[in-house]
Design a protein around this motif. Structure first.
Motif, PDB file in Angstrom:
ATOM      1  N   SER A  19      37.324  29.456  40.356  1.00  0.00           N
ATOM      2  CA  SER A  19      36.497  30.790  40.638  1.00  0.00           C
ATOM      3  C   SER A  19      35.134  30.679  40.920  1.00  0.00           C
ATOM      4  CB  SER A  19      36.684  31.476  39.356  1.00  0.00           C
ATOM      5  OG  SER A  19      35.714  33.040  39.409  1.00  0.00           O
ATOM      6  N   TYR A  21      32.855  32.632  40.062  1.00  0.00           N
ATOM      7  CA  TYR A  21      32.216  33.478  38.988  1.00  0.00           C
ATOM      8  C   TYR A  21      32.384  32.843  37.562  1.00  0.00           C
ATOM      9  CZ  TYR A  21      32.794  36.704  42.741  1.00  0.00           C
ATOM     10  OH  TYR A  21      33.125  37.001  44.053  1.00  0.00           O
ATOM     11  N   ASN A  25      27.663  34.151  35.303  1.00  0.00           N
ATOM     12  CA  ASN A  25      27.328  34.507  36.526  1.00  0.00           C
ATOM     13  C   ASN A  25      28.743  35.507  37.076  1.00  0.00           C
ATOM     14  OD1 ASN A  25      26.161  34.648  39.123  1.00  0.00           O
ATOM     15  ND2 ASN A  25      27.605  33.001  39.740  1.00  0.00           N
ATOM     16  N   PRO A  26      28.678  36.555  36.543  1.00  0.00           N
ATOM     17  CA  PRO A  26      29.767  37.621  36.780  1.00  0.00           C
ATOM     18  C   PRO A  26      29.696  38.009  38.286  1.00  0.00           C
ATOM     19  CG  PRO A  26      28.270  38.699  35.385  1.00  0.00           C
ATOM     20  CD  PRO A  26      27.776  37.290  35.496  1.00  0.00           C
ATOM     21  N   ILE A  27      30.838  38.729  38.724  1.00  0.00           N
ATOM     22  CA  ILE A  27      30.853  39.204  39.973  1.00  0.00           C
ATOM     23  C   ILE A  27      29.769  40.188  40.287  1.00  0.00           C
ATOM     24  CG2 ILE A  27      32.512  40.829  39.627  1.00  0.00           C
ATOM     25  CD1 ILE A  27      33.606  40.298  42.534  1.00  0.00           C
ATOM     26  N   ARG A  28      29.403  41.091  39.119  1.00  0.00           N
ATOM     27  CA  ARG A  28      28.436  42.351  38.989  1.00  0.00           C
ATOM     28  C   ARG A  28      28.038  42.665  37.585  1.00  0.00           C
ATOM     29  NH1 ARG A  28      29.104  47.766  39.234  1.00  0.00           N
ATOM     30  NH2 ARG A  28      30.938  48.330  38.646  1.00  0.00           N
ATOM     31  N   THR A  53      35.066  45.447  39.561  1.00  0.00           N
ATOM     32  CA  THR A  53      34.192  44.314  40.233  1.00  0.00           C
ATOM     33  C   THR A  53      33.846  44.953  41.669  1.00  0.00           C
ATOM     34  OG1 THR A  53      36.375  44.173  41.938  1.00  0.00           O
ATOM     35  CG2 THR A  53      36.257  42.615  39.825  1.00  0.00           C
ATOM     36  N   LEU A  55      35.173  45.329  44.530  1.00  0.00           N
ATOM     37  CA  LEU A  55      36.112  44.904  45.269  1.00  0.00           C
ATOM     38  C   LEU A  55      37.029  45.951  45.782  1.00  0.00           C
ATOM     39  CD1 LEU A  55      36.500  41.221  44.247  1.00  0.00           C
ATOM     40  CD2 LEU A  55      35.013  42.156  45.996  1.00  0.00           C
ATOM     41  N   GLU A  59      41.807  43.241  48.170  1.00  0.00           N
ATOM     42  CA  GLU A  59      41.338  42.020  47.701  1.00  0.00           C
ATOM     43  C   GLU A  59      41.742  41.732  46.369  1.00  0.00           C
ATOM     44  OE1 GLU A  59      36.963  41.554  49.639  1.00  0.00           O
ATOM     45  OE2 GLU A  59      37.316  43.507  48.795  1.00  0.00           O
ATOM     46  N   TYR A  82      38.490  35.587  35.663  1.00  0.00           N
ATOM     47  CA  TYR A  82      38.072  35.215  37.114  1.00  0.00           C
ATOM     48  C   TYR A  82      36.824  35.506  37.568  1.00  0.00           C
ATOM     49  CZ  TYR A  82      38.566  34.104  41.998  1.00  0.00           C
ATOM     50  OH  TYR A  82      38.284  33.609  43.418  1.00  0.00           O
ATOM     51  N   PHE A  83      36.690  36.839  37.309  1.00  0.00           N
ATOM     52  CA  PHE A  83      35.387  37.568  38.141  1.00  0.00           C
ATOM     53  C   PHE A  83      34.131  37.635  37.090  1.00  0.00           C
ATOM     54  CE2 PHE A  83      38.932  39.744  40.390  1.00  0.00           C
ATOM     55  CZ  PHE A  83      38.385  39.389  41.679  1.00  0.00           C
TER      56      PHE A  83
END
Length: 145
Positions: A19, A21, A25-28, A53, A55, A59, A82-83
């Protein structure tokens, strides 16, 4: 009456271990939710992850390797990890009692023949139908800062 508790296992098991992320450091940053609708049935958990996320559902389905009717709390947890989306380390089972939900969580709702996953954020259920507390089986708290 039996009290049941499940410990959440750390680490990814069924989805990509590489990953980009992390919890640092998350996706958002989750500070709002954009409501998503999806034309196909059976993607409720994937829709929850897509809203968290930012997304698309397609996705998320691709990353989770979970098609229609294939999402479970364990797959949700793997996707959240994962995210880099922080979550509680336990699933809280409510047994249909009226409760105060956390600011953000994914709830498991009892429906006629199966369960259904719904995102809850700041007093709003992100679903196409009303949610009754007596139908809530449990929830996983999503930690928002």
């Amino acid at each position: 009456e039996i009290n049941i508790s499940f410990q959440i296992k750390n680490g990814l098991t069924r989805i990509n271990h590489d990953s980009p992320y992390s919890k640092e450091n998350p996706i958002r940053k989750i500070d709002d939710i954009q409501d998503i609708t999806y034309p196909k049935a059976g993607y409720c958990g994937q829709i929850c992850i897509a809203m968290l996320t930012g997304l698309s559902v397609d996705e998320v389905v691709d990353i989770m390797h979970a098609k229609a009717w294939q999402c479970s709390f364990s797959k949700l947890i793997e996707a959240l990890d994962y995210f880099g989306i922080l979550h509680d380390d336990k699933i809280t089972y409510t047994k249909g009692k009226e409760i105060v939900l956390p600011e953000c969580c994914i709830i498991n709702v009892k429906e006629e023949q199966m369960s259904h996953l719904v995102l809850y954020y700041k007093g709003h259920f992100y679903d196409r139908k009303d949610i009754a507390f007596e139908n809530i089986i449990g929830y996983l708290k999503i930690i928002v800062e």
